[in-house]
Design an enzyme around this catalytic site. Sequence first.
Site, PDB file in Angstrom:
ATOM      1  N   ASP A 173       0.866  -1.189   0.000  1.00  0.00           N
ATOM      2  CA  ASP A 173       0.000   0.000   0.000  1.00  0.00           C
ATOM      3  C   ASP A 173       0.896   1.229   0.000  1.00  0.00           C
ATOM      4  O   ASP A 173       1.999   1.201   0.561  1.00  0.00           O
ATOM      5  CB  ASP A 173      -0.868  -0.011   1.271  1.00  0.00           C
ATOM      6  CG  ASP A 173      -2.076   0.891   1.150  1.00  0.00           C
ATOM      7  OD1 ASP A 173      -3.193   0.367   1.057  1.00  0.00           O
ATOM      8  OD2 ASP A 173      -1.903   2.129   1.131  1.00  0.00           O
ATOM      9  N   LYS A 204      -0.137   1.939   7.081  1.00  0.00           N
ATOM     10  CA  LYS A 204      -1.013   0.778   6.883  1.00  0.00           C
ATOM     11  C   LYS A 204      -0.183  -0.495   6.787  1.00  0.00           C
ATOM     12  O   LYS A 204      -0.488  -1.517   7.389  1.00  0.00           O
ATOM     13  CB  LYS A 204      -1.791   0.963   5.577  1.00  0.00           C
ATOM     14  CG  LYS A 204      -3.284   0.848   5.753  1.00  0.00           C
ATOM     15  CD  LYS A 204      -3.979   0.988   4.417  1.00  0.00           C
ATOM     16  CE  LYS A 204      -5.160   1.928   4.551  1.00  0.00           C
ATOM     17  NZ  LYS A 204      -5.850   2.179   3.312  1.00  0.00           N
ATOM     18  N   THR A 223     -13.693  -1.209  -7.838  1.00  0.00           N
ATOM     19  CA  THR A 223     -14.874  -0.896  -8.656  1.00  0.00           C
ATOM     20  C   THR A 223     -14.575   0.337  -9.498  1.00  0.00           C
ATOM     21  O   THR A 223     -14.262   1.400  -8.966  1.00  0.00           O
ATOM     22  CB  THR A 223     -16.079  -0.625  -7.746  1.00  0.00           C
ATOM     23  OG1 THR A 223     -16.260  -1.775  -6.933  1.00  0.00           O
ATOM     24  CG2 THR A 223     -17.335  -0.361  -8.564  1.00  0.00           C
ATOM     25  N   ALA A 255     -36.605  -0.794   4.891  1.00  0.00           N
ATOM     26  CA  ALA A 255     -36.798   0.663   4.818  1.00  0.00           C
ATOM     27  C   ALA A 255     -36.093   1.338   5.987  1.00  0.00           C
ATOM     28  O   ALA A 255     -35.847   0.724   7.014  1.00  0.00           O
ATOM     29  CB  ALA A 255     -38.289   0.976   4.847  1.00  0.00           C
ATOM     30  N   GLY A 265     -25.774   4.228   2.938  1.00  0.00           N
ATOM     31  CA  GLY A 265     -24.577   5.050   3.065  1.00  0.00           C
ATOM     32  C   GLY A 265     -23.373   4.187   2.749  1.00  0.00           C
ATOM     33  O   GLY A 265     -23.492   3.160   2.072  1.00  0.00           O
ATOM     34  N   CYS A 282     -19.447   2.623  -0.866  1.00  0.00           N
ATOM     35  CA  CYS A 282     -19.662   1.980  -2.172  1.00  0.00           C
ATOM     36  C   CYS A 282     -20.937   2.406  -2.886  1.00  0.00           C
ATOM     37  O   CYS A 282     -20.871   2.982  -3.965  1.00  0.00           O
ATOM     38  CB  CYS A 282     -19.632   0.472  -1.989  1.00  0.00           C
ATOM     39  SG  CYS A 282     -18.072  -0.065  -1.290  1.00  0.00           S
ATOM     40  N   LYS A 310     -23.346   0.884   8.720  1.00  0.00           N
ATOM     41  CA  LYS A 310     -24.040  -0.390   8.877  1.00  0.00           C
ATOM     42  C   LYS A 310     -23.379  -1.116  10.051  1.00  0.00           C
ATOM     43  O   LYS A 310     -22.273  -0.725  10.464  1.00  0.00           O
ATOM     44  CB  LYS A 310     -23.982  -1.222   7.590  1.00  0.00           C
ATOM     45  CG  LYS A 310     -22.560  -1.634   7.215  1.00  0.00           C
ATOM     46  CD  LYS A 310     -22.495  -2.308   5.873  1.00  0.00           C
ATOM     47  CE  LYS A 310     -22.851  -3.768   5.965  1.00  0.00           C
ATOM     48  NZ  LYS A 310     -22.536  -4.506   4.717  1.00  0.00           N
ATOM     49  N   ARG A 320     -17.904   6.453   6.498  1.00  0.00           N
ATOM     50  CA  ARG A 320     -17.877   7.216   5.253  1.00  0.00           C
ATOM     51  C   ARG A 320     -19.297   7.277   4.670  1.00  0.00           C
ATOM     52  O   ARG A 320     -19.960   6.259   4.520  1.00  0.00           O
ATOM     53  CB  ARG A 320     -16.915   6.578   4.246  1.00  0.00           C
ATOM     54  CG  ARG A 320     -15.467   6.791   4.647  1.00  0.00           C
ATOM     55  CD  ARG A 320     -14.526   6.050   3.742  1.00  0.00           C
ATOM     56  NE  ARG A 320     -14.713   4.617   3.804  1.00  0.00           N
ATOM     57  CZ  ARG A 320     -14.059   3.751   3.023  1.00  0.00           C
ATOM     58  NH1 ARG A 320     -13.207   4.192   2.126  1.00  0.00           N
ATOM     59  NH2 ARG A 320     -14.260   2.455   3.149  1.00  0.00           N
TER      60      ARG A 320
HETATM   61  C1  UGA Z   1     -22.002  -2.937  -1.028  1.00  0.00           C
HETATM   62  C2  UGA Z   1     -22.553  -4.176  -1.763  1.00  0.00           C
HETATM   63  O1  UGA Z   1     -23.617  -4.742  -1.001  1.00  0.00           O
HETATM   64  C3  UGA Z   1     -21.458  -5.216  -1.986  1.00  0.00           C
HETATM   65  O2  UGA Z   1     -21.972  -6.299  -2.756  1.00  0.00           O
HETATM   66  C4  UGA Z   1     -20.293  -4.559  -2.756  1.00  0.00           C
HETATM   67  O3  UGA Z   1     -19.234  -5.463  -2.963  1.00  0.00           O
HETATM   68  C5  UGA Z   1     -19.788  -3.374  -1.947  1.00  0.00           C
HETATM   69  O4  UGA Z   1     -20.865  -2.442  -1.746  1.00  0.00           O
HETATM   70  C6  UGA Z   1     -18.682  -2.742  -2.723  1.00  0.00           C
HETATM   71  O5  UGA Z   1     -18.958  -2.209  -3.803  1.00  0.00           O
HETATM   72  O6  UGA Z   1     -17.523  -2.847  -2.323  1.00  0.00           O
HETATM   73  P1  UGA Z   1     -21.480  -2.383   1.533  1.00  0.00           P
HETATM   74  O7  UGA Z   1     -21.196  -0.995   1.086  1.00  0.00           O
HETATM   75  O8  UGA Z   1     -20.527  -3.042   2.457  1.00  0.00           O
HETATM   76  O9  UGA Z   1     -21.612  -3.376   0.268  1.00  0.00           O
HETATM   77  O10 UGA Z   1     -22.871  -2.348   2.270  1.00  0.00           O
HETATM   78  P2  UGA Z   1     -24.360  -2.895   2.010  1.00  0.00           P
HETATM   79  O11 UGA Z   1     -24.582  -4.089   2.816  1.00  0.00           O
HETATM   80  O12 UGA Z   1     -24.645  -2.961   0.562  1.00  0.00           O
HETATM   81  O13 UGA Z   1     -25.203  -1.697   2.645  1.00  0.00           O
HETATM   82  C7  UGA Z   1     -25.131  -0.395   2.081  1.00  0.00           C
HETATM   83  C8  UGA Z   1     -26.069   0.557   2.782  1.00  0.00           C
HETATM   84  O14 UGA Z   1     -27.419   0.215   2.487  1.00  0.00           O
HETATM   85  C9  UGA Z   1     -25.971   0.537   4.312  1.00  0.00           C
HETATM   86  O15 UGA Z   1     -25.997   1.871   4.785  1.00  0.00           O
HETATM   87  C10 UGA Z   1     -27.201  -0.217   4.748  1.00  0.00           C
HETATM   88  O16 UGA Z   1     -27.652   0.169   6.016  1.00  0.00           O
HETATM   89  C11 UGA Z   1     -28.200   0.188   3.667  1.00  0.00           C
HETATM   90  N1  UGA Z   1     -29.293  -0.786   3.472  1.00  0.00           N
HETATM   91  C12 UGA Z   1     -29.044  -2.049   3.087  1.00  0.00           C
HETATM   92  C13 UGA Z   1     -30.605  -0.354   3.657  1.00  0.00           C
HETATM   93  O17 UGA Z   1     -30.875   0.817   3.997  1.00  0.00           O
HETATM   94  N2  UGA Z   1     -31.632  -1.251   3.458  1.00  0.00           N
HETATM   95  C14 UGA Z   1     -31.405  -2.533   3.076  1.00  0.00           C
HETATM   96  O18 UGA Z   1     -32.378  -3.283   2.893  1.00  0.00           O
HETATM   97  C15 UGA Z   1     -30.073  -2.954   2.890  1.00  0.00           C
END
Ligand code: UGA
Length: 447
Positions: free
Chosen positions: A34, A39, A125, A256, A261, A264, A324, A331
């Site tokens: 890195d 890191k 990505t 819902a 956030g 990604c 989450k 972020r």
């Molecule tokens: C997301 C994708 O789910 C992964 O498949 C992908 O690899 C990753 O981005 C990436 O591009 O690296 P991640 O950002 O870790 O993963 O989080 P998610 O589980 O997708 O949740 C994203 C946001 O959506 C969170 O804030 C979560 O609280 C919110 N969320 C999720 C909802 O508000 N409702 C839902 O039903 C599900």
Amino acid sequence: MSSKRRVGVLGLGHVGLPTALGFAELGWTVAGTDSDRSKVESVSAGVPPFYEPGLEELLRRHLTSGRFRALPEIGEAVRQSDILFICVGTPHREDGSADLSQVEGAARTVAENLDSYKLIVEKSTAPVMTALWVERAIQRYGNRQHAFEVACNPEFLREGTAVHDFLHPDRIVIGANSERARSWLRELYEPLGRPMLITDRNSAEMIKHASNAFLALKISFINMVSDLCEAAGASAQDIATGLGLDPRIGAHFLQAGIGYGGFCLPKDLKAFIHVAEELGVNFGLLREVERINQGRIDRFVRKVQQALWVLQDKQLAVWGLAFKPQTDDIRDAPSLHVVRRLRQAGASVRLYDPAATQEFRRVFAEEPDRLVYCSSALEAARGAHAVLVLTEWPEFGEMDWKQVRGCVALPIVVDGRNFLDAAALRAEGFEYHRMGEASLVPDGIKI
Ligand code: UGA
């Protein structure tokens, strides 16, 4: 293992480190590196630079097994590898487009250190046609003495479950132009025994962007349904269950709340919209997805206001800061916006998160007034006029509500994640507000 091919991983962040250690777990020899020296030092000492369940254990295991090393010199990691995964950041710029300067930087370092045939794999990505540009960059800045290829192998790791996701993927997508590149990547992932989809490079890149955009779309869709439920007197939770039972729709990502956030979904959606516009395609549908998501903060703050009437001089407990559960990542977390808005309205905020407090404190270091950091959910609730839930950490679902009732100033909970057990709260005399349900205060007035 049929070959002694060596793996290199450029970038030891949320994607790179789980990927590097995942390959080590599969039996490959991996060198990670890195540009951030601190890191590399931290990883070499067995301490992951961020919280991710299972990662520290895996790191220590493979530092000991000798299958993983973190190298401070990027060029050395390139020279010591046959397959190189580019896992650097692709943040978004002001106009929504992806900032690919780190990807170009990685490509140039590869070019300068190419000492034998290597397969370069874009895992970060990035917009469609990035692999093509990586190839051009290596050609331009390299000495052209050694052959190389560029493939795309998007990651689908979720924060909070990244190690599990690497070892148990739903699918492995490989975008490559030659049989050699395809077979090298197939061999690398063979031990997982999971379905592999082989495509061209542009399609592989697009699969990733389209996947994240679709997930965001599902969330914004259920959030609009949730608003409709509030207006019509229906339950968003029940609607999500009813929708999810149709296998064509699927039960996931229909929760819902205060919206998506993280690093990604928001940035990938922006980048995908930008790519579409550059290519002359109007993907206005996704702009609407984004607009709906941005409106969630307003909606939630209004709910808090409806519950308390006046926010000026109120003490509010905020449970959950991470975007989450199971991560310390804040972020683009909804908590950042919600807390700012609450303070603007004159409230004081008592914050608690099991993992993300330090990060949050760092972001608000210059504006610490009316913020109190607490070491437990109960401490945050002490003297609060309302408890606001912004992240569905499991411990919030296991609270002793009698105890919480004993320390709050007013028994009001506003749940931004529709996560708590309504019956348990109401049994303890709490006024419980959630998204997608008209709030009913104890005197029976609908608000
Ligand atoms: C997301 C994708 O789910 C992964 O498949 C992908 O690899 C990753 O981005 C990436 O591009 O690296 P991640 O950002 O870790 O993963 O989080 P998610 O589980 O997708 O949740 C994203 C946001 O959506 C969170 O804030 C979560 O609280 C919110 N969320 C999720 C909802 O508000 N409702 C839902 O039903 C599900």
